[in-house]
Design an enzyme around this catalytic site. Structure first.
Site, PDB file in Angstrom:
ATOM      1  N   TYR A  56       0.847  -1.188   0.000  1.00 16.86           N
ATOM      2  CA  TYR A  56       0.000   0.000   0.000  1.00 16.86           C
ATOM      3  C   TYR A  56       0.886   1.243   0.000  1.00 16.86           C
ATOM      4  O   TYR A  56       1.294   1.759   1.046  1.00 16.86           O
ATOM      5  CB  TYR A  56      -0.926   0.013   1.216  1.00 16.86           C
ATOM      6  CG  TYR A  56      -1.767  -1.241   1.375  1.00 16.86           C
ATOM      7  CD1 TYR A  56      -1.968  -2.123   0.322  1.00 16.86           C
ATOM      8  CD2 TYR A  56      -2.341  -1.558   2.603  1.00 16.86           C
ATOM      9  CE1 TYR A  56      -2.727  -3.274   0.476  1.00 16.86           C
ATOM     10  CE2 TYR A  56      -3.109  -2.705   2.758  1.00 16.86           C
ATOM     11  CZ  TYR A  56      -3.294  -3.559   1.692  1.00 16.86           C
ATOM     12  OH  TYR A  56      -4.044  -4.694   1.850  1.00 16.86           O
ATOM     13  N   PRO A 203     -14.411  -6.522   2.292  1.00 13.87           N
ATOM     14  CA  PRO A 203     -15.547  -7.036   3.069  1.00 13.87           C
ATOM     15  C   PRO A 203     -16.894  -6.524   2.605  1.00 13.87           C
ATOM     16  O   PRO A 203     -17.923  -7.079   2.971  1.00 13.87           O
ATOM     17  CB  PRO A 203     -15.241  -6.553   4.488  1.00 13.87           C
ATOM     18  CG  PRO A 203     -14.438  -5.306   4.290  1.00 13.87           C
ATOM     19  CD  PRO A 203     -13.595  -5.578   3.068  1.00 13.87           C
TER      20      PRO A 203
END
Length: 279
Positions: A56, A203
């Site tokens: 990231y 999610p």
């Protein structure tokens, strides 16, 4: 109501609903200042599990979290991942599980996060070009040296998880999983049987319009948002699931965390359970 806490590795207690830092902008400027504020607000709101990775921003995300939150409050777990590298020539990313590469990434993560030990270090992907025993053996050596406490895996099959458990104690698994994408249901079941934390990445994701409409209908009946319904479903689906929804906005962060108080009735859960087959 689903339990709100989980002990990773049997002893590291965290709030189940965490925060994924992947989407936080790290470039200098207003967006970065907002990212710092969002990370700090997450902790103010009681988040104790924050997920990041070398990939990231190639370390920039780890540095951002350290700037926002160091010195870290007691009970805050920042978990990071290693095993993916970027080519300096092409800029493309690839897998690198060679012992020297993993060791170097862990050392760099320690420096960027400003810690002497990473409480939970996850292997971002298994490198098929390097023996698994060499990859996990390196992390086990770093564990013995006190630089890592617990070791997790990401994007693994049941077979790979079983193989890894023959080499190390696996504390967590981070696979793609959500209300409409349950490809890794068997991996979740294996984690639940072994008491291993399961951190679903992505999610919240939407499928076809019919599924979206049903989720929206359940949300309307409960006075909630579709995102809250998706997160509440995860929390109630298995006690080992630790969702890590990500956002770069404080209002979305607050919306996500409010899902912890949303109770899904059995009829609502039954309707949602049937959606995966149609997504």
């Amino acid at each position: 109501m689903a339990p709100t806490m989980f002990r990773i590795g049997g002893d590291l207690g965290v709030r189940r609903l965490g925060f994924g830092a992947m989407h936080l902008p790290t470039e200098p400027g207003t967006a970065r200042e907002t990212s710092l504020a969002v990370a700090r607000r997450a902790v103010e709101l009681g988040v104790t599990l924050i997920d990041t990775a070398y990939m990231y921003g190639w370390g920039a995300n780890e540095e951002l979290l350290a700037e926002a939150l160091h010195p870290y409050p007691d009970g805050l777990l920042i978990t990071t991942k290693v095993g993916i590298v970027r080519s300096e020539s092409s800029g493309e990313w690839g897998l690198d599980g060679r012992p020297a590469a993993l060791r170097a990434q862990v050392e760099q993560a320690l420096r960027r996060l400003r810690v002497e030990r990473i409480e939970l270090l996850q292997l971002h992907r298994i490198d098929p070009e390097t023996p698994l025993a060499d990859q996990l053996g390196t992390l086990r050596d770093l564990q013995r040296e006190g630089k890592i406490d617990r070791i997790g895996l990401s994007e693994v099959t049941v077979g790979e998880l079983d193989q890894a458990r023959g080499i190390i104690d696996v504390a967590s698994v981070q696979n793609r999983y959500n209300l409409l994408d349950r490809e890794h249901e068997s991996v979740l079941a294996a984690c639940e049987a072994a008491g291993i934390a399961f951190l679903p990445w992505r999610p919240v994701a939407w499928g076809n319009s019919g599924a979206e409409a049903e989720i929206a209908a359940v949300a309307a009946e409960l006075g909630a948002t579709p995102t809250q319904v998706a997160l509440a479903w995860l929390l109630g689906h298995s006690p080992v699931i630790l969702p890590i929804p990500g956002t770069a906005r404080t209002d979305h962060l607050e919306e996500n965390l409010a899902a912890e108080g949303l109770a899904l009735s059995l009829p609502h859960r039954d309707r949602l359970d049937r959606l995966a087959a149609s997504a």
